[in-house]
Design an enzyme around this catalytic site. Structure first.
Site, PDB file in Angstrom:
ATOM      1  N   HIS A 185     -38.131 -26.034 -74.865  1.00  0.00           N
ATOM      2  CA  HIS A 185     -37.176 -25.028 -75.320  1.00  0.00           C
ATOM      3  C   HIS A 185     -37.279 -24.820 -76.833  1.00  0.00           C
ATOM      4  O   HIS A 185     -37.609 -25.757 -77.572  1.00  0.00           O
ATOM      5  CB  HIS A 185     -35.747 -25.448 -74.966  1.00  0.00           C
ATOM      6  CG  HIS A 185     -35.508 -25.533 -73.499  1.00  0.00           C
ATOM      7  ND1 HIS A 185     -35.061 -26.669 -72.882  1.00  0.00           N
ATOM      8  CD2 HIS A 185     -35.667 -24.613 -72.510  1.00  0.00           C
ATOM      9  CE1 HIS A 185     -34.943 -26.453 -71.588  1.00  0.00           C
ATOM     10  NE2 HIS A 185     -35.312 -25.214 -71.332  1.00  0.00           N
ATOM     11  N   GLU A 241     -39.562 -20.212 -66.924  1.00  0.00           N
ATOM     12  CA  GLU A 241     -40.068 -21.355 -66.161  1.00  0.00           C
ATOM     13  C   GLU A 241     -41.595 -21.427 -66.183  1.00  0.00           C
ATOM     14  O   GLU A 241     -42.181 -22.511 -66.242  1.00  0.00           O
ATOM     15  CB  GLU A 241     -39.551 -21.304 -64.722  1.00  0.00           C
ATOM     16  CG  GLU A 241     -38.031 -21.342 -64.594  1.00  0.00           C
ATOM     17  CD  GLU A 241     -37.393 -22.550 -65.257  1.00  0.00           C
ATOM     18  OE1 GLU A 241     -38.098 -23.566 -65.478  1.00  0.00           O
ATOM     19  OE2 GLU A 241     -36.198 -22.491 -65.573  1.00  0.00           O
TER      20      GLU A 241
END
Length: 530
Positions: free
Chosen positions: A108, A99
């Protein structure tokens, strides 16, 4: 793991953050350990928000998202507190790193614009409404910094992420990477590389001394470069491997040389540790520019061997409080029965709680647990143990500490051993109580121990960090209190061995008056087929 292109979405270091009061102690400890890892592996620093900056990361706790939601915006986007949330189900250091990398500007890995060459996204198996987590990034908005696709990235989802139950959502083109994606060890070497490239961030040494020749007292030296702390209240931990061969009369001395300023080329020279036979080193303090020096000194007994030192790392992170090195772990795992356990000695935490920890063979897993033990301060302590966190770790023994992907889990709160445990009568006719085992039987799959550098010459290193609330949450102004409460013990073993021994030494960051402070004695823990 694609990263944002606009520099306006990047943070300036140090990155301000807030930990809301409604966060539990365990999650606070995990977040701060994640920030330390990012500090260690990049030029990015973090600091508590001082209410002056418009942009800061606000780590919050949402009761409505108690068990599921973990999220962050990508890059620096929102003034007056950009939300980053780790819910109850997300209390792993790897998820915290995931995070925070989002907040620092990363998407990602499986959303890279070139991902179709490496993985297949099975959209028919994705839960409806969550497809956005698998959409490819636009090439003109994100960059890969010319890094290779990284199946080990902490930013890569696992095969079943957001699956609707009809099958895997991600399939690797090369099947051997299917068990790798979604790893929970932490930030990978390529993650580190891209982070440092994105933020324009700017050694390992070996020494062997042959003591077969020469006279008693002859020495050989290895010096590190000069080091200056990046943080006002820095915790310096020296880690290295050593191999003591043949004569135990040879000494390995560890010195520190402190410098007053850039014009000081001589400095003040002090001995901070010695490895000789079975004697341990001592702790010391330093808060100036300094260098560490290793001296191998020949003893009086004739020797045909010597001392080797390897993989020297000095970092501003917390040292382990107790270390258990287990040699020949593959043989022990394959030749012992289910539940076979190797225990550490009983040791005291910095505030007086007595405990031990163990590593058990839980085929096909390795288990790890901590156990409180009755001690001489029990009647003066608070029970259950308040505001304390224990982190259990299997050390990644890669030569460069910045490449470490150590595996760890954290837990907290235990009752008094006398009230909840079993007892035995020791050699001094004293009753000793052991509390219940607190840990995880399936701590790490044994086959995962073979994937990374968890084994070095067949030896594995297991660490315990036992921290109270003052160790975890402390302001910059309480630097002295932090350094004293974090008194770290030396680890590894100093006896001769068929394997390199892992060793760590705490270098205090504060100017403590050692004549007025009673520091705890070091704990030497080593494993084997006991």
């Amino acid at each position: 793991r694609s990263s944002i292109v606009p520099e306006t979405s990047l943070w300036s270091s140090p990155v301000p953050y807030v930990l809301e009061n409604n966060l539990g102690l365990n999650i606070k400890g995990i977040v701060l350990r994640a920030l330390d890892r990012l500090r260690l592996k990049s030029c990015i620093d973090f600091k508590p928000w001082d209410k002056m900056e418009e942009y800061y990361i606000n780590h919050s706790f949402d009761v409505m998202a108690l068990y599921s939601r973990c999220f962050s915006m990508i890059g620096r986007e929102v003034k007056n507190g950009q939300i980053l949330q780790l819910a109850e189900a997300c209390q792993r250091i790897s998820i915290a790193e995931h995070e925070f990398l989002h907040a620092l500007g990363f998407m990602h890995e499986h959303q890279r614009f070139d991902r179709d060459d490496f993985v297949t996204i099975n959209f028919t198996n994705v839960i409806q409404g969550l497809e956005v987590n698998f959409i490819k990034a636009e090439k003109d908005q994100y960059t890969t910094q010319s890094t290779q696709y990284d199946y080990w990235s902490v930013m890569h989802y696992g095969p079943n992420a957001f699956s609707n139950g009809n099958g895997t959502t991600i399939t690797t083109k090369n099947p051997r990477f299917m068990p790798i994606i979604g790893q929970t060890l932490g930030i990978s070497a390529t993650d580190v590389l891209e982070l440092n490239l994105l933020y324009n961030c700017g050694l390992s040494y070996f020494m062997h001394v042959n003591t077969a020749k020469g006279e008693k007292g002859d020495s050989a030296w290895l010096e590190t470069k000069r080091v200056t702390s990046k943080r006002k209240c820095a915790i310096k931990c020296l880690q290295f491997y050593y191999y003591h061969m043949n004569s135990e009369s040879n000494d390995l001395n560890i010195w520190i040389r402190e410098f007053e300023n850039e014009q000081d080329f001589v400095g003040r020279h002090r001995l901070i540790g010695r490895i000789s036979g079975n004697n341990s080193s001592t702790d010391t303090e330093t808060y100036k520019t300094f260098q560490v020096e290793f001296e191998v000194q020949r003893g009086e007994v004739p020797s045909t061997g010597g001392i080797s030192i390897d993989d020297i790392n000095l970092s501003e992170i917390q040292c382990p409080h107790v270390t258990l090195q287990i040699d020949s772990l593959p043989e022990i795992y394959n030749q012992t029965a289910q539940g076979y356990t190797i225990y550490s000695y009983n040791v005291y935490s910095t505030v007086g709680y007595r405990y031990s920890f163990g590593v058990s063979m839980e085929h096909p897993f390795i288990g790890m647990f901590i156990q409180l033990v009755s001690g001489k301060y029990d009647n003066e302590l608070t029970w259950p143990v308040p505001d304390s966190q224990v982190t259990m770790q299997v050390l990644d023994q890669s030569p460069n500490i910045q490449s470490h992907m150590s595996y760890e889990r954290s837990t907290y709160r235990w009752g008094k051993p006398e009230d909840h445990g079993t007892y035995y009568i020791d050699d001094y006719n004293q009753t000793v109580y052991f509390g219940p085992k607190i840990g995880i039987k399936n701590f790490i799959p044994y086959e995962k121990m073979l994937l990374r550098h968890f084994l070095k010459g067949g030896s594995a290193v297991f660490n315990i960090f036992f921290e109270g609330s003052t160790d975890i949450i402390v302001s910059v102004s309480s630097c002295v209190d932090q350094c004293f409460s974090n008194c770290c013990t030396t680890g590894g073993a100093t006896r001769r061995s068929s394997a390199f021994r892992w060793y760590h030494l705490k270098l205090y960051c504060c100017a403590l008056d050692l004549d007025q402070v009673a520091l705890p004695k070091p704990n030497l823990i080593f494993g084997g087929t006991w």
